[in-house]
Design an enzyme around this catalytic site. Structure first.
Site, PDB file in Angstrom:
ATOM      1  N   CYS A  87     -80.344   2.837   6.667  1.00 24.42           N
ATOM      2  CA  CYS A  87     -81.611   3.395   5.957  1.00 24.42           C
ATOM      3  C   CYS A  87     -81.910   1.830   5.120  1.00 24.42           C
ATOM      4  O   CYS A  87     -82.792   2.044   4.607  1.00 24.42           O
ATOM      5  CB  CYS A  87     -80.712   3.647   5.466  1.00 24.42           C
ATOM      6  SG  CYS A  87     -79.142   5.098   5.826  1.00 24.42           S
ATOM      7  N   HIS A 143     -80.553   2.938  -2.805  1.00 25.56           N
ATOM      8  CA  HIS A 143     -80.560   3.946  -1.105  1.00 25.56           C
ATOM      9  C   HIS A 143     -80.001   5.024  -1.562  1.00 25.56           C
ATOM     10  O   HIS A 143     -79.014   4.987  -2.226  1.00 25.56           O
ATOM     11  CB  HIS A 143     -79.816   3.362  -0.078  1.00 25.56           C
ATOM     12  CG  HIS A 143     -79.808   3.719   1.101  1.00 25.56           C
ATOM     13  ND1 HIS A 143     -80.430   5.058   1.002  1.00 25.56           N
ATOM     14  CD2 HIS A 143     -78.729   4.550   1.606  1.00 25.56           C
ATOM     15  CE1 HIS A 143     -79.796   5.319   2.769  1.00 25.56           C
ATOM     16  NE2 HIS A 143     -79.017   5.192   2.435  1.00 25.56           N
ATOM     17  N   ASN A 146     -79.624  12.227   1.014  1.00 33.41           N
ATOM     18  CA  ASN A 146     -79.688  10.728   2.162  1.00 33.41           C
ATOM     19  C   ASN A 146     -80.988  10.970   3.048  1.00 33.41           C
ATOM     20  O   ASN A 146     -81.136  11.598   3.763  1.00 33.41           O
ATOM     21  CB  ASN A 146     -78.783  10.939   2.520  1.00 33.41           C
ATOM     22  CG  ASN A 146     -79.130   8.717   3.798  1.00 33.41           C
ATOM     23  OD1 ASN A 146     -79.664   8.648   3.297  1.00 33.41           O
ATOM     24  ND2 ASN A 146     -77.704   8.646   3.931  1.00 33.41           N
TER      25      ASN A 146
END
Length: 329
Positions: free
Chosen positions: A114, A254, A284
């Site tokens: 990520c 994030h 996500n």
């Protein structure tokens, strides 16, 4: 004279299909209330049956090029951050290079989970400062639904699909990248990984039956890591930029978990109106989450020229990264 490097154009794409928390209630033991309270997620976009990472990256890349006023042939290098490539090889960046018509560009994939987009931004800015290349296209793109165990409520409720892209190049003095921090702790790799399919555990009927090719995550350990590292990486980037948290106009974190985001904002003493949150809509999307959020913030007018923008992420590896930009658009 120091070369100033920043984002010249941005674009993103998310699949048409939306899967809500209520949809997930029908296929796994969970509830909208359970997911919302623990993550802040309400829905996620899921790729169509024949829609793959390079397809989404292509649309995001075209949008970024249009926003930058450049053509594919102007691009010298493509860096594609992903944990869900089209193939183990060739790189998805090479596939994108062909489909985009970026015939003058070198290309490679970057694997930092990520954190991938922020890693790519840091790497590309330094390559341009070296004088090697003028324009670099970076993309975070994921089709995580393709490696999902839809019977594991600890993972299937968390992730979504999408892509975000940016064109990196020279900007006017004083703008662009001001501070960078990157890091990794490989001892935590076991907390978020795909066990099978590599040389350690080659594909077999047994690995498929055991869901070895899907995402495995120890959510509690990743959460503890994220709470700690999000504050640390942002503070290091601020120090490298000789700035303080009160200098930040917008934090683009994030988009993994609302509790992690609010914890990072609290540590930096930033009010939530200076923090962009969209994980309720997209969940996500790993390497795509920060560029998608950045695109939305820009489109909404939440970021204006000369604003100090802080990007910060964490991910599989375990990795972390933060970049501070003086917005040049």
């Amino acid at each position: 004279m120091t070369i100033a490097v920043g984002i010249l154009g941005m674009g993103y794409y998310v699949p048409e299909r939306i899967m809500t928390n209520y949809d997930l209630e029908k296929i796994v033991d969970t509830s909208d209330q359970w997911i919302t309270e623990r993550t802040g997620i309400k829905q996620r976009h899921i790729a169509a049956k024949n829609e793959v990472t390079s397809d989404m990256a292509l649309i995001a890349a075209k949008n970024a090029l249009q926003d930058a006023g450049l053509s594919a042939e102007d691009i010298d290098l493509i860096i594609l951050a992903t944990a869900s490539p089209d193939h183990a090889f060739p790189s998805t960046a090479c596939i994108l290079q062909d489909h985009l018509g970026a015939k003058n560009a070198a290309a490679f994939d970057l694997s930092a989970g990520c954190s991938g987009f922020v890693y790519s931004l840091a790497v590309s800015s330094q390559i341009i400062k070296s004088g090697l290349y003028k324009h670099i296209l970076i993309i975070g793109a994921e089709t995580l639904s393709s490696i999902m165990n839809w019977h594991d409520r600890n993972t299937c409720v968390v992730f979504g699909d999408g892509a975000g892209a940016a064109v990196i190049g020279i900007t006017e003095p004083g703008y662009g990248v001001l501070g960078i921090d990157m890091g990794a702790d490989g001892s935590g790799g076991k907390y978020l990984y795909q066990p099978a399919g590599g040389s350690r555990c080659p594909a077999s009927s047994e690995t498929v039956a055991a869901n070895g090719h899907t995402i495995h995550m120890n959510g509690q350990e990743v959460f503890k890591f994220a709470i700690k590292i999000m504050g640390k990486t942002t503070e290091r980037a601020l120090k490298n930029a000789n700035m303080k948290s009160e200098d930040i106009d917008m934090l683009i974190p994030h988009q993994a978990n609302l509790r992690i985001i609010t914890s990072a904002a609290k540590r930096l003493k930033l009010p939530m109106d200076k923090v962009w949150v969209n994980l309720d809509k997209y969940a996500n999307t790993s390497a795509a989450s920060i560029p998608i959020a950045l695109c939305e913030a820009q489109a909404a007018g939440a970021i204006k020229k000369s604003d100090n923008v802080l990007l910060a992420g964490f991910g599989a590896g375990l990795t972390w990264a933060a970049v501070i930009l003086k917005w040049c658009k």
